[in-house]
Write an enzyme that holds these catalytic residues in place. Sequence first.
Site, PDB file in Angstrom:
ATOM      1  N   GLY A 155       0.807  -1.221   0.000  1.00 53.79           N
ATOM      2  CA  GLY A 155       0.000   0.000   0.000  1.00 53.79           C
ATOM      3  C   GLY A 155       0.837   1.267   0.000  1.00 53.79           C
ATOM      4  O   GLY A 155       0.467   2.255  -0.596  1.00 53.79           O
ATOM      5  N   ILE A 175       0.630  -5.996   5.363  1.00 55.18           N
ATOM      6  CA  ILE A 175       0.656  -5.383   4.032  1.00 55.18           C
ATOM      7  C   ILE A 175       1.878  -5.854   3.237  1.00 55.18           C
ATOM      8  O   ILE A 175       2.355  -5.176   2.337  1.00 55.18           O
ATOM      9  CB  ILE A 175       0.575  -3.839   4.110  1.00 55.18           C
ATOM     10  CG1 ILE A 175       1.774  -3.235   4.843  1.00 55.18           C
ATOM     11  CG2 ILE A 175      -0.716  -3.432   4.811  1.00 55.18           C
ATOM     12  CD1 ILE A 175       1.857  -1.704   4.686  1.00 55.18           C
ATOM     13  N   GLU A 235       9.400   2.420   7.316  1.00 56.44           N
ATOM     14  CA  GLU A 235       9.571   3.629   6.518  1.00 56.44           C
ATOM     15  C   GLU A 235      10.979   4.190   6.540  1.00 56.44           C
ATOM     16  O   GLU A 235      11.430   4.825   5.580  1.00 56.44           O
ATOM     17  CB  GLU A 235       8.553   4.682   6.997  1.00 56.44           C
ATOM     18  CG  GLU A 235       7.159   4.172   6.703  1.00 56.44           C
ATOM     19  CD  GLU A 235       6.035   4.955   7.346  1.00 56.44           C
ATOM     20  OE1 GLU A 235       5.502   5.839   6.687  1.00 56.44           O
ATOM     21  OE2 GLU A 235       5.676   4.660   8.489  1.00 56.44           O
TER      22      GLU A 235
HETATM   23 MO1  MOS Z   1       2.883   4.404   5.897  1.00 57.03          MO
HETATM   24  S1  MOS Z   1       2.916   6.044   4.632  1.00 57.03           S
HETATM   25  O1  MOS Z   1       2.264   5.139   7.296  1.00 57.03           O
HETATM   26  O2  MOS Z   1       1.804   3.364   5.110  1.00 57.03           O
END
Ligand code: MOS
Length: 752
Positions: free
Chosen positions: A249, A476, A718
């Site tokens: 995502g 994810i 991230e």
């Molecule tokens: Mo991340 S931009 O918080 O999926």
Amino acid sequence: MTRTQEPSITSPVGRDTPRVDGPRKVSGMAQYTADFHFPDLLYAVPVEATIANGRLLKLDTATAEKMPGVRAIFHRENIGPIYRSTFGPGFEGICNERRPPFEDDVIRYYGQYIALAVADTFESAKAAADAVRGTYEREKPNVETHLTADEDPGVVMTGYGPAERLQSQRGDSEKAFASAPTKLDQTYVTPAETHNPLEPHVTTAIWEGSNLTLYESSQGVVNHRGVLAQMFGLPKENVRVITQFVGSGFGSKLWPWTQCPLAAAAARKLGKPVKLVLSRKMMFQSVGHRPLTQQRVRVGATSDGKLVSLQHDYVYHTSMLDPYHEDCGEATPFQYSVPNLRVTFGRAKRNVGAGADMRGPGRVPGLYATESAMNELADQLKIDPVKLRILNEPKLDESRGIPFSSRHLVECFEMGSQKFGWSSRKPDVGSMKRDGLTLGWGMAGCSWVAARFPAAASVQLRDDGTVRVASATQDIGTGMYTVLAQLASQKTGVPLDKIEVALGDTALPEGPVSGGSMATESVVPAVFAAADSAISSLLTVAATTPGSPFENHKPDDLAFQDGQVFLKVDGAAKGVAFQNLMRRANLRLVSGSGSSAATFGNPTPKFSTHSFGCHFVEVTWQPEIARLRVSRVVTVMDAGRIINPLTARNQIMGGVVMGIGMALLEHTTYDPQNGAPINSNLADYIVAVNADTPPIDVHFLDYPDKEINELGARGIGEIGLAGVAPAITAAVYHATGVRVRELPVKIEDLLV
Ligand code: MOS
């Protein structure tokens, strides 16, 4: 805090653990959202506006309605009510595009949905959608890429609440800058970028009476349920959201988008399940993007490299209606020590779809600007960029006057330098060669916030010796199935292959959004509390079941370890397997639930909690043919205790690959004529692929951060992307002598 010791023999935490869902994925058994099929399923395809600014005057649906297999063409007049959503408590009401689809006739961005075709097959629905004609009153769209901040008050509303445009301030940055012996004043630009997960956004909506079930590609089922309940005027108990597997995502699936209420409204009208899968082109228009940013950085320093002033003033573009905030200034106030600082932001409205979090939102483009400035300052001062950073390492978070919970950035720099061989760097541009290629070396530091979202989980111990752990969070592609199994195994001693994991379903205890790199750190205390509660029930059963070997002992006299119940005085050697006790008691299962409160957003924290890291990059440059390649990367991360080094390395590598794309390739281009994102496909919007990917050497320091949770785990989703682009542009300068301050670096930039 010392580094983590070798894991204990039985604990799976801290060990390379292959994904427990891996076999299901590689054998095709894993069901992604679009894979679910239902009897009488209908297919919906939205009709997209072909202007970016103006008004829809007329919609001609006559041809489309008569086409074979078409059930309905929905539009403003016949879709039925879709309400707005608002903030709820916690993470209950977040949505990047609040305007319900079809709410008015104003077109504010290209690709805004103006109608919806529903048919028996996808092909019929697509043909019908293509046959719908819109007549517009057109105005010139504003997709201008040069940004001047709009007139805005000092406090503006953002998608997550109000924000002061004077984001951080200490000392007198103007004055200190004016008198600084060394000054740098540069503007850095990052383009609009589009999330390109392999799996597009999908909704399948099914109504049973006033109950709505949504199969959704979501990074946050709990919030999704809350928003959709509001949009259909339902109690949230009536809405169930299911997301078993997500084909990634990158933030675009954090919060609901307009296709979901459209599918639900169509299913309500037609009384049949409706599936809506976005096209790749729609992914560029209507499900978020990382906004274009323009960031002025002014740095003042002494001649020996001590920072005296830092000003970071940034502007980003925003859609006409929604105040998504690209927080580029998030890390600036504490990344380095500087007595005088000011961070401000402004916004410039454009005819583009709503902005959205994209991996490392805010901080990634922000660190690109500030880390680039640090690299330029180092060159200006003729100081090694690693040394410059170490010289300005802060003792505490100077923006809040509180200590860091666990910060080992200097050690990251030192380890990275050593693994990369940085000491043999020759600073002069173009001075390093290998095999006829010019080498460029660059580096940068990075950070990412660490905190917990509220989380709940349940754990069951069952009479066949298996364990079930459940939480309404998502996987994810990041490894949450495996992490939950590892956590349950850690507490129960039951091996991973006897642990069932349930997630991605609002019927389960409310789990965290898969965002902010916070899902793992959030579930740790919830799963541990749930396991403790289940174990406590088990000990009561052991102590109270007639015929139990522990009958007539107090539960407090008993202990549980590695799947065995035993008397504390006897020790584990005289233990009885929990499933034997449960069978004796005729119990299928004992269960426990646990929850933990959020630490994210705490206004008065005792510690400043972040992960840190750095990247060292080598590029090769062939000026004869203007060929630039990233040839190797060394990355060191200080991200707390690493629960699964195998998937953690994988995540960081993915972040670095995305960073190569950010530095050299990715760029959403809006056509000034019609406002369309014109490179809205994977041939023209280029992301880094395997062929662009050099060896990436990832290291973790593995210092547990006990402020975050009992394991000391922080997030890693991230931070791998943060700092890559400024390291690459520094390497590009070192190789070519060209300073590129507008991403991505293009071949044309280097042809000088
Ligand atoms: Mo991340 S931009 O918080 O999926």
